[in-house]
Scaffold this active site. Structure first.
Site, PDB file in Angstrom:
ATOM      1  CB  CYS A  63     -52.708  25.308 -19.259  1.00  0.00           C
ATOM      2  SG  CYS A  63     -54.445  25.187 -18.805  1.00  0.00           S
ATOM      3  CB  CYS A 133     -58.231  19.567 -16.452  1.00  0.00           C
ATOM      4  SG  CYS A 133     -56.823  19.930 -17.520  1.00  0.00           S
TER       5      CYS A 133
END
Length: 167
Positions: A63, A133
């Site tokens: 990402c 994350c």
């Protein structure tokens, strides 16, 4: 555009009403993510050459998120007295970094190694697509502690070597 109007007409909707399939498409962040994104805690950095600072730099190639988390340790007590982060990434990555710095401050280094990405994800109510994350935040904490410990070994090793050559 004509297809959209025809669908609304067939469903008996006026032009101002939304179509049923548009409901649920809008995804929003949890209020904790928004809070840490709008008001990130501990943004910044320390001097990476400071022997009392450990730096963890991690990234997610999938990402493009990159996270730098630094800890400042009291060498006498081994307690983390401060933490900073800089993150290039989405709101969830920034929020995860912010939460991580809040959670490590005031704790012993060994204690912060028990912080798990699942705890950060739960606190922020991250959806499955954003779990990476919180994984980055956990990895950054571990990398910062590892860097600090490696610096201490080098510093102590250099000090010990200096003592033996002077003897």
């Amino acid at each position: 555009m004509m297809l959209k109007q025809a669908a609304k007409k067939a469903l008996g909707l006026t032009s101002r009403q939304s179509t049923p399939w548009s409901v649920g498409i809008l995804r929003t962040y949890h209020e904790n993510v928004i809070d840490h994104y709008d008001n990130p805690r501990n943004v910044g950095s320390f001097d990476k050459n400071d022997p009392n600072v450990g730096t963890g730099l991690v990234g997610a190639p999938a990402c493009g998120d990159v996270m730098k988390l630094q800890i400042k340790v009291d060498e006498k007590t081994g307690q983390i007295v401060d933490a900073r982060f800089k993150t290039f990434g989405c709101g969830s990555a920034i929020a995860s970094s912010s939460v991580a710095t809040e959670w490590v401050k005031g704790k012993a280094m060994e204690d912060v190694l028990t912080i798990k990405n699942t705890e950060i994800a739960k606190h922020l109510s991250l959806p499955p697509v954003k779990l990476h994350c919180s994984m980055l935040a956990e990895d950054a904490i571990k990398a910062a502690v590892k860097d600090y410990k490696e610096k201490r070994v080098k510093t102590n090793g250099a000090a010990a070597a200096g003592e033996t050559t002077q003897a």
